[in-house]
Scaffold this motif. Structure first.
Motif, PDB file in Angstrom:
ATOM      1  N   THR A  85       0.842  -1.203   0.000  1.00 55.19           N
ATOM      2  CA  THR A  85       0.000   0.000   0.000  1.00 55.19           C
ATOM      3  C   THR A  85       0.873   1.248   0.000  1.00 55.19           C
ATOM      4  O   THR A  85       1.888   1.287   0.699  1.00 55.19           O
ATOM      5  N   PHE A  86       0.465   2.220  -0.800  1.00 54.71           N
ATOM      6  CA  PHE A  86       1.111   3.534  -0.738  1.00 54.71           C
ATOM      7  C   PHE A  86       0.289   4.436   0.167  1.00 54.71           C
ATOM      8  O   PHE A  86      -0.919   4.583  -0.022  1.00 54.71           O
ATOM      9  N   ILE A  87       0.938   5.026   1.154  1.00 54.57           N
ATOM     10  CA  ILE A  87       0.300   6.068   1.953  1.00 54.57           C
ATOM     11  C   ILE A  87       0.898   7.379   1.456  1.00 54.57           C
ATOM     12  O   ILE A  87       2.128   7.534   1.434  1.00 54.57           O
ATOM     13  N   ILE A  88       0.052   8.304   1.021  1.00 52.52           N
ATOM     14  CA  ILE A  88       0.566   9.486   0.321  1.00 52.52           C
ATOM     15  C   ILE A  88       0.162  10.788   1.006  1.00 52.52           C
ATOM     16  O   ILE A  88      -0.761  10.812   1.822  1.00 52.52           O
ATOM     17  N   ASP A  89       0.886  11.832   0.649  1.00 49.44           N
ATOM     18  CA  ASP A  89       0.598  13.206   1.077  1.00 49.44           C
ATOM     19  C   ASP A  89       0.770  13.409   2.586  1.00 49.44           C
ATOM     20  O   ASP A  89      -0.192  13.345   3.354  1.00 49.44           O
ATOM     21  N   TYR A  90       2.009  13.662   2.960  1.00 46.78           N
ATOM     22  CA  TYR A  90       2.387  13.791   4.367  1.00 46.78           C
ATOM     23  C   TYR A  90       2.386  15.254   4.803  1.00 46.78           C
ATOM     24  O   TYR A  90       2.544  16.164   3.984  1.00 46.78           O
ATOM     25  N   PRO A  91       2.309  15.462   6.119  1.00 43.16           N
ATOM     26  CA  PRO A  91       2.398  16.839   6.616  1.00 43.16           C
ATOM     27  C   PRO A  91       3.773  17.440   6.295  1.00 43.16           C
ATOM     28  O   PRO A  91       4.785  16.739   6.353  1.00 43.16           O
ATOM     29  N   ARG A  92       3.738  18.701   6.010  1.00 44.42           N
ATOM     30  CA  ARG A  92       4.937  19.412   5.587  1.00 44.42           C
ATOM     31  C   ARG A  92       6.020  19.430   6.664  1.00 44.42           C
ATOM     32  O   ARG A  92       7.202  19.268   6.371  1.00 44.42           O
ATOM     33  N   ASP A  93       5.619  19.552   7.927  1.00 41.56           N
ATOM     34  CA  ASP A  93       6.646  19.836   8.928  1.00 41.56           C
ATOM     35  C   ASP A  93       7.514  18.634   9.281  1.00 41.56           C
ATOM     36  O   ASP A  93       8.492  18.772  10.002  1.00 41.56           O
ATOM     37  N   ILE A  94       7.154  17.446   8.779  1.00 41.01           N
ATOM     38  CA  ILE A  94       8.037  16.304   8.997  1.00 41.01           C
ATOM     39  C   ILE A  94       8.682  15.860   7.689  1.00 41.01           C
ATOM     40  O   ILE A  94       9.227  14.760   7.596  1.00 41.01           O
ATOM     41  N   SER A  95       8.629  16.743   6.677  1.00 41.24           N
ATOM     42  CA  SER A  95       9.117  16.346   5.354  1.00 41.24           C
ATOM     43  C   SER A  95       9.889  17.491   4.717  1.00 41.24           C
ATOM     44  O   SER A  95       9.422  18.126   3.773  1.00 41.24           O
ATOM     45  N   PRO A  96      11.090  17.772   5.212  1.00 46.76           N
ATOM     46  CA  PRO A  96      11.783  18.988   4.779  1.00 46.76           C
ATOM     47  C   PRO A  96      12.343  18.947   3.366  1.00 46.76           C
ATOM     48  O   PRO A  96      12.814  19.975   2.886  1.00 46.76           O
ATOM     49  N   PHE A  97      12.278  17.801   2.706  1.00 42.19           N
ATOM     50  CA  PHE A  97      12.866  17.753   1.356  1.00 42.19           C
ATOM     51  C   PHE A  97      11.830  17.477   0.271  1.00 42.19           C
ATOM     52  O   PHE A  97      12.186  17.179  -0.859  1.00 42.19           O
ATOM     53  N   ALA A  98      10.550  17.543   0.643  1.00 44.82           N
ATOM     54  CA  ALA A  98       9.510  17.224  -0.331  1.00 44.82           C
ATOM     55  C   ALA A  98       8.777  18.482  -0.789  1.00 44.82           C
ATOM     56  O   ALA A  98       8.620  19.447  -0.045  1.00 44.82           O
ATOM     57  N   LYS A  99       8.319  18.443  -2.018  1.00 41.54           N
ATOM     58  CA  LYS A  99       7.662  19.590  -2.623  1.00 41.54           C
ATOM     59  C   LYS A  99       6.198  19.633  -2.195  1.00 41.54           C
ATOM     60  O   LYS A  99       5.550  18.581  -2.078  1.00 41.54           O
ATOM     61  N   ALA A 100       5.682  20.834  -1.985  1.00 36.58           N
ATOM     62  CA  ALA A 100       4.303  20.985  -1.508  1.00 36.58           C
ATOM     63  C   ALA A 100       3.299  20.472  -2.532  1.00 36.58           C
ATOM     64  O   ALA A 100       3.519  20.549  -3.742  1.00 36.58           O
ATOM     65  N   VAL A 101       2.194  19.924  -2.016  1.00 37.16           N
ATOM     66  CA  VAL A 101       1.059  19.603  -2.874  1.00 37.16           C
ATOM     67  C   VAL A 101       0.479  20.941  -3.352  1.00 37.16           C
ATOM     68  O   VAL A 101       0.339  21.879  -2.569  1.00 37.16           O
ATOM     69  N   GLU A 102       0.132  20.995  -4.629  1.00 38.22           N
ATOM     70  CA  GLU A 102      -0.356  22.256  -5.186  1.00 38.22           C
ATOM     71  C   GLU A 102      -1.626  22.728  -4.467  1.00 38.22           C
ATOM     72  O   GLU A 102      -2.505  21.928  -4.159  1.00 38.22           O
ATOM     73  N   TYR A 103      -1.721  24.008  -4.224  1.00 36.13           N
ATOM     74  CA  TYR A 103      -2.871  24.630  -3.566  1.00 36.13           C
ATOM     75  C   TYR A 103      -3.152  24.013  -2.194  1.00 36.13           C
ATOM     76  O   TYR A 103      -4.290  23.877  -1.782  1.00 36.13           O
ATOM     77  N   ASP A 104      -2.129  23.566  -1.517  1.00 37.91           N
ATOM     78  CA  ASP A 104      -2.318  22.941  -0.192  1.00 37.91           C
ATOM     79  C   ASP A 104      -1.083  23.311   0.615  1.00 37.91           C
ATOM     80  O   ASP A 104       0.023  22.954   0.251  1.00 37.91           O
ATOM     81  N   ASP A 105      -1.269  24.093   1.684  1.00 38.07           N
ATOM     82  CA  ASP A 105      -0.052  24.509   2.379  1.00 38.07           C
ATOM     83  C   ASP A 105       0.304  23.640   3.573  1.00 38.07           C
ATOM     84  O   ASP A 105       1.226  23.954   4.302  1.00 38.07           O
ATOM     85  N   VAL A 106      -0.417  22.541   3.778  1.00 35.15           N
ATOM     86  CA  VAL A 106       0.007  21.661   4.873  1.00 35.15           C
ATOM     87  C   VAL A 106       0.588  20.336   4.385  1.00 35.15           C
ATOM     88  O   VAL A 106       1.304  19.673   5.141  1.00 35.15           O
ATOM     89  N   HIS A 107       0.301  19.941   3.182  1.00 34.42           N
ATOM     90  CA  HIS A 107       0.772  18.631   2.716  1.00 34.42           C
ATOM     91  C   HIS A 107       1.866  18.747   1.662  1.00 34.42           C
ATOM     92  O   HIS A 107       1.944  19.726   0.936  1.00 34.42           O
ATOM     93  N   VAL A 108       2.682  17.704   1.616  1.00 32.15           N
ATOM     94  CA  VAL A 108       3.716  17.626   0.578  1.00 32.15           C
ATOM     95  C   VAL A 108       3.533  16.335  -0.214  1.00 32.15           C
ATOM     96  O   VAL A 108       2.884  15.389   0.247  1.00 32.15           O
TER      97      VAL A 108
END
Length: 508
Positions: free
Chosen positions: A391-414
RNA sequence: GGCCGUGUGGCGCAAUGGUAGCGCAGCUGACUUUUAAUCAGUUGGUUGUAGGUUCGAAUCCUACCACGGUCACCA
């Protein structure tokens, strides 16, 4: 200092007696013509057409004595080499009294390495054997190995009597474990096949295999405590790497479109059934793709490895039937947590209120954690153990993912995913952040959030930012714990069972 | 690091307060097609370490050591 026990004293005495008779106990020269498997195969293929030619087949085989059956003026032994076993048929008629007496008196016995020359034959009971006319001791064993006897059942399965099973002894003396437990040897053969298959896959997909520093002036790319060491001449502290991430991405700046590395990472943290202080990681970075493409690659890679190593896409892990067939479900972190706990963390947009919501559900968590850490905790505790099928679990919170690009139009997920099989986190990947201004801001954010925690500080890597400012292509990156994949494909419950020499506390 | 469990000849195990036993391996002997070979005989243990309780401890208590499990920790 070695204190020989009774059995070892007896063997030392045998060495003395052999040397008295002028028998070399550790000779340098060997004259092997066939492996045990090759000798048996050669005999069997000749036997089909021409019995005379088969019984004229002369071989010299070498191996460790794994079974001895002395029967008076005739004796049987099994010797084992890396390819298998073959029986030696020792008869005083062919061997002569002098050599036969070495066997008869037990001067050549269990666990010794020997070389046997003779002609191939089949015993009355039907076992392919070497009728030995020359027997040479190759290496005397002073410490007897644990004894395991085997019986071959009518259906061909092998039953073992006696075992060497104490985990501590097995890990500390892996050589004895390997010498005695064939299934353990097979795990590490499979491990090599798995790593080879991973290489095949990336090579065939046009990735370049690279090697980056293990000793690093600055660590990064993951959240973990590092090991620290020191270079004497340079008067410089160095860290053993905790990930390859930041060096591999520098290479994309350098113009390679796709790179991968398989190697050792070191994390100065607790050991457990799925954590060893040093472990093998595979990482890749590929330009012009995003995490959706990385998920596709992940599915293809695992299918490819399973096909190559297991010959199929399904296998059993600790009683669970697992099927790697694509596509694997892709579920957001938010949906997954909501489904398992009823908590929608978006309804609790800060750490305080989320902590309160968790508290209402009867759970307690360590106070003072960030919002992202709390979400991670929920994921690990309630979701991870349920994810038996891939299973893929996707779209993590930004503050625990310092090297991932933000999800478009979403400022909490990457754009990040982890993939899980058999309730185990297997790997982690993102659409990689390539905006140097955003990256710098993330470093600073991480420093603020985690300064209080001080343990898993993410140091600001100026050189990495400098590389990124030259322009880094959009890319997808990925990392996988190779040991965990080996656990899966060999059905082992502990990472120690797939590491030849797992870390153990020093023995005092 | 917390809690739980385990630690007995080379290996695998038994003995729950009363003489430490068994199987395999070892050793001695018999056996010229065995294969968990068989048969007869036989050696080997300061019970993880250090203290304590008791007339008496493998067994009960304390501490320590190691391993396993679990929780914490761990993208």
């Amino acid at each position: 200092m070695w204190q020989p026990n009774k059995l070892e004293e007896e063997r030392l005495e045998k060495v003395r007696r052999l040397e008295e008779r002028g028998v070399a106990t550790y000779p340098a020269r060997v004259e092997r013509t066939h492996t045990t498997a090759a000798a048996v195969a050669a005999f069997e293929s000749l036997e089909e057409h021409n019995a005379d030619a088969a019984s004229a087949l002369r071989v010299t085989v070498c191996g460790r004595i794994r079974r001895v059956n002395l029967k008076g003026k005739v004796s049987f032994m099994h010797i084992e080499d890396g390819t298998g076993r073959v029986q030696l048929f020792l008869r005083i008629n062919e061997l002569g009294e002098a050599t036969y007496s070495l066997v008869k008196e037990g001067l050549i016995d269990m666990d010794d390495f020997v070389q046997a020359s003779g002609t191939m034959m089949r015993t009355r009971a039907g076992e392919v054997s070497v009728l030995v006319d020359e027997l040479k001791l190759l290496s005397k064993s002073l410490s007897p190995l644990p004894v395991i006897k085997q019986a071959v059942q009518d259906d061909g399965s092998v039953v073992e009597f006696g075992e060497f099973s104490d985990p501590e002894s097995r890990y500390r003396q892996r050589y004895a474990d390997l010498a005695v437990n064939r299934d353990v040897r097979e795990v590490f053969i499979k491990r090599a096949q798995i790593i080879r298959a991973i290489r095949h896959f990336f090579d065939s997909e046009g990735f370049l295999e690279v090697e980056t520093p293990i000793l690093q002036p600055l660590y990064g790319g993951a959240s973990a405590r590092p090991f620290v060491t020191h270079h004497n001449q340079l008067h410089q502290d160095l860290y053993l790497r905790i990930s390859f991430e930041l060096y591999l991405k520098r290479l994309l700046v350098g113009g390679y479109d796709a790179v991968y590395e398989i190697g050792r990472d070191f994390r100065n943290e607790g050991v457990s059934w799925k954590h060893n202080p040093e472990f093998t990681m595979a990482e890749f970075y590929k330009a012009y793709i995003d995490y959706n493409d990385v998920m596709d690659i992940t599915e293809r890679l695992l299918l490819c490895v399973a096909e190559e190593v297991l010959g199929g896409t399904t296998f059993t892990y600790q009683g669970d039937e697992i099927d790697l067939k694509a596509p694997w479900p892709r579920i957001t972190v938010r949906e997954a947590i909501k489904a398992e706990t009823g908590i929608d963390y978006m309804a609790h947009p800060d750490a305080e209120s989320l902590e309160a919501a968790i508290g209402e559900s009867g759970e307690s968590v360590a106070p003072g954690q960030t919002w992202g850490k709390l979400i991670e905790h929920l994921l690990g505790k309630f979701v991870e153990p349920k994810l038996i099928q891939p299973t893929f679990i996707i779209d993590y919170p930004r503050d625990i993912s310092p090297f991932a690009k933000a999800v478009e139009y979403d400022d909490v997920h990457v754009e990040r995913f982890e993939f899980y099989i058999a309730g185990m986190e297997m790997g982690n990947a993102f659409t990689e952040l390539n905006d140097p201004r955003d990256q710098e801001a993330r470093f600073i954010e991480m420093a603020q959030w985690y300064r209080t925690g001080d343990d898993d500080e993410t140091p600001l890597d100026e050189d990495y930012l400098r590389a990124m400012r030259f322009g880094m292509p959009p890319n997808g990156g990925w990392g996988m714990g190779v040991d965990r994949l080996v656990m899966l494909l060999t059905d082992r419950r502990s990472i120690r069972d797939v590491l030849l020499f797992p870390h153990l506390r020093e023995q005092k």
